[in-house]
Write a protein that holds these residues in place. Structure first.
Motif, PDB file in Angstrom:
ATOM      1  N   ILE A 128       2.557 -60.627 -51.817  1.00  0.00           N
ATOM      2  CA  ILE A 128       1.190 -60.502 -51.289  1.00  0.00           C
ATOM      3  C   ILE A 128       0.197 -60.345 -52.440  1.00  0.00           C
ATOM      4  CG2 ILE A 128      -0.352 -59.035 -49.940  1.00  0.00           C
ATOM      5  CD1 ILE A 128       2.066 -58.465 -48.101  1.00  0.00           C
ATOM      6  N   LYS A 129       0.545 -59.514 -53.426  1.00  0.00           N
ATOM      7  CA  LYS A 129      -0.333 -59.350 -54.595  1.00  0.00           C
ATOM      8  C   LYS A 129      -0.518 -60.664 -55.336  1.00  0.00           C
ATOM      9  CE  LYS A 129       0.655 -54.457 -55.526  1.00  0.00           C
ATOM     10  NZ  LYS A 129       1.334 -53.517 -56.457  1.00  0.00           N
ATOM     11  N   PHE A 134       2.613 -65.684 -50.473  1.00  0.00           N
ATOM     12  CA  PHE A 134       3.254 -65.219 -49.242  1.00  0.00           C
ATOM     13  C   PHE A 134       2.657 -65.939 -48.048  1.00  0.00           C
ATOM     14  CE2 PHE A 134       3.678 -62.348 -45.575  1.00  0.00           C
ATOM     15  CZ  PHE A 134       5.056 -62.228 -45.548  1.00  0.00           C
ATOM     16  N   THR A 135       3.520 -66.482 -47.222  1.00  0.00           N
ATOM     17  CA  THR A 135       3.116 -67.140 -45.995  1.00  0.00           C
ATOM     18  C   THR A 135       4.272 -67.046 -45.015  1.00  0.00           C
ATOM     19  OG1 THR A 135       2.479 -69.259 -44.985  1.00  0.00           O
ATOM     20  CG2 THR A 135       3.915 -69.359 -46.894  1.00  0.00           C
ATOM     21  N   THR A 173       8.095 -58.089 -51.005  1.00  0.00           N
ATOM     22  CA  THR A 173       7.011 -58.512 -50.112  1.00  0.00           C
ATOM     23  C   THR A 173       5.655 -58.096 -50.678  1.00  0.00           C
ATOM     24  OG1 THR A 173       8.498 -58.272 -48.214  1.00  0.00           O
ATOM     25  CG2 THR A 173       6.143 -58.410 -47.753  1.00  0.00           C
ATOM     26  N   GLN A 174       5.579 -56.875 -51.184  1.00  0.00           N
ATOM     27  CA  GLN A 174       4.329 -56.398 -51.786  1.00  0.00           C
ATOM     28  C   GLN A 174       3.952 -57.239 -53.001  1.00  0.00           C
ATOM     29  OE1 GLN A 174       5.545 -52.337 -52.484  1.00  0.00           O
ATOM     30  NE2 GLN A 174       4.579 -51.586 -50.602  1.00  0.00           N
TER      31      GLN A 174
END
Length: 489
Positions: free
Chosen positions: A360-361, A320-321, A356-357
């Motif tokens: 990030i994970k 994620f960025t 999104t979660q």
């Protein structure tokens, strides 16, 4: 360019596989047209087209399980697989033509024959794979597909993956001999070498920072290598700069770019640094994506040929960025929110919180956690034999559909203005593999619709243009014979 004002008939923004493909087609159809390519980076193919930044699979739906969904009644929907396979045949046709006519040389530099395989574990997925095989293998486009769930056959196909596999869980695989490995970075460099030789003007270190509509076409504001801004006029613009395309389409203020946004996803791979391990594996082996993973995150153990060397990669792990390009800015995503697309993006965000979660994970995984995923493919994988590398950025399309607002779309899409004076490509997978189909769409909408005589000229370059391969087994064999003769695949 040092002058404060310049012009050409056509401008291509971005020196990647899309612009290289469109420029090649345009120059073949209309050699009298002047073409200028502006690239923000110091060289071509440094972003999504780079060989370290894409999967290089030559996506033809031979091994990607996410292209064949299981329906509620238990049957397998192969419509997407047929569509993608047909599109890849168009790429093979154009590349064959370019080698046959001497426009590009040494095809083995960018394409090689390599088996494509699907691999699953567990009784449920084995049953799915067998049904998929039974459905696909009856179709001429997937002729020659084989299925195996016995250890001896699998040891012949994927010896490295079957070494010391002590888990008694059922495993199975399908195997397609005529898969390919494509080095899209090398192909892009060959295309641009041909374009420059044909008289096209390539300007690197020249980011386009503005687009304004004029009575005759478009006026671009371009920053040269010294930082000076100059104006460039043209009649047609193609925006093919990967994650940078959305920003420029928004600056064009065309109606068709309203209510569209993008969601960035980065890719992370693991690369094997032990040549003995690399030599034991010779295939592209795709598994099933984890629940909640985007379709582009299907895990695969991937033989690649990069810089003339056989390489072994595993991934991709999603990251994620907020950047839209690997060499972009962390403000790319926030600055893409506009008045017209704010609701669209906000709704998409609410609907995709789990995604999104998940991203990030994924970004926070340690190397050892990534190794555990790899060991599902290679039980004996050792951490010291693998390095983590950051691949390219992908920007998934977010847009309003007729019956739903804020939809996150996984695919590629051509956006064109009503007057057909500007076009842009958004999206990611299957991306480079279907670049020819995407650029034929640009040609059809923006040039052939106004000049129908170009269609016959195009048929001499891509004979199956406008045809449905799936309905014509003889034509399928003709395309494959040509690819074997000129590309060696």
């Amino acid at each position: 360019m040092s002058q404060l004002h310049s012009q050409s008939d056509i401008v291509l923004i971005g020196a990647g596989i899309m612009s290289g493909t469109l420029g090649t087609l345009l120059k073949a159809l209309m050699p009298e047209k002047s073409i200028t390519i502006f690239e923000a980076e110091p060289d071509i193919a440094l972003e999504s087209s780079n060989e370290w930044h894409n999967a290089g699979t030559g996506h033809a739906a031979l091994c990607e399980l996410n292209y064949t969904a299981e329906k509620a009644d238990g049957t397998i929907d192969i419509s997407k697989a047929l569509d993608i396979n047909e599109k890849y045949q168009l790429s093979l046709e154009l590349w064959s033509y370019l080698v046959e006519t001497g426009c590009i040389e040494n095809p083995a530099d960018f394409i090689r024959k390599l088996p494509h395989m699907s691999f699953v574990q567990g009784e449920k997925d084995v049953k799915f794979l067998k049904k998929r095989f039974e459905t696909l293998s009856t179709h001429p486009l997937f002729e020659g597909m084989q299925f195996a769930d016995d250890a001896e056959t699998l040891k012949q196909w994927i010896p490295l993956m079957m070494e010391n596999r002590v888990n008694k869980e059922p495993v199975a695989a399908t195997w397609m001999e005529h898969g390919t490995d494509v080095n899209f970075g090398e192909l892009t460099r060959k295309l641009f070498k041909h374009l420059v030789k044909s008289g096209c003007r390539l300007e690197v270190n020249h980011p386009v920072c503005g687009l304004d509509k004029t009575a005759e076409g478009w006026r671009l504001s371009v920053k040269d290598a010294s930082g000076q801004i100059f104006q460039h006029d043209c009649k047609f613009v193609f925006i093919g700069c990967g994650g940078g395309s959305l920003n420029l389409l928004q600056k064009s203020h065309i109606q068709e770019a309203r209510h569209i946004g993008g969601f960035p996803v980065s890719g992370i791979f693991m690369v094997c640094r032990d040549p003995e391990i690399v030599e034991k594996h010779h295939a592209k082996v795709y598994g099933k994506a984890k629940i909640g993973a985007p379709p582009m995150s299907v895990p695969h153990l991937d033989t690649r040929f990069i810089e003339g060397k056989k390489t072994l990669l595993f991934g991709p792990f999603a990251g994620f960025t907020t950047k839209f390009l690997k060499n972009g800015s962390h403000w790319d995503f926030p600055s893409s929110f506009k008045t017209d697309n704010f609701v669209t993006l906000a709704l998409a965000g609410c609907k995709n919180i789990p995604l999104t979660q998940y991203l990030i994970k994924q970004a926070l995984l340690t190397k050892e956690q990534r190794m555990e995923d790899l060991r599902a493919f290679l039980p004996d994988a050792k951490s010291e034999d693998w390095d983590v590398i950051i691949a390219g950025q992908r920007v998934q399309i977010i847009k309003d559909q007729p019956n739903e607002k804020g939809v996150l779309c996984f695919g590629t899409e051509v956006i064109t203005s009503e007057d057909k004076s500007i076009a842009g490509l958004l999206g990611a997978s299957p991306g480079a593999s279907t670049s020819v189909d995407a650029m034929l769409s640009v040609l059809s909408q923006c040039f052939i619709a106004q000049q129908p005589e170009l269609a016959e000229k195009l048929k001499a370059i891509v004979p199956t243009y406008g045809e449905k391969l799936r309905d014509n087994p003889a034509l399928i064999h003709e395309v494959r014979a040509k690819a074997e003769k000129w590309l060696g695949v």
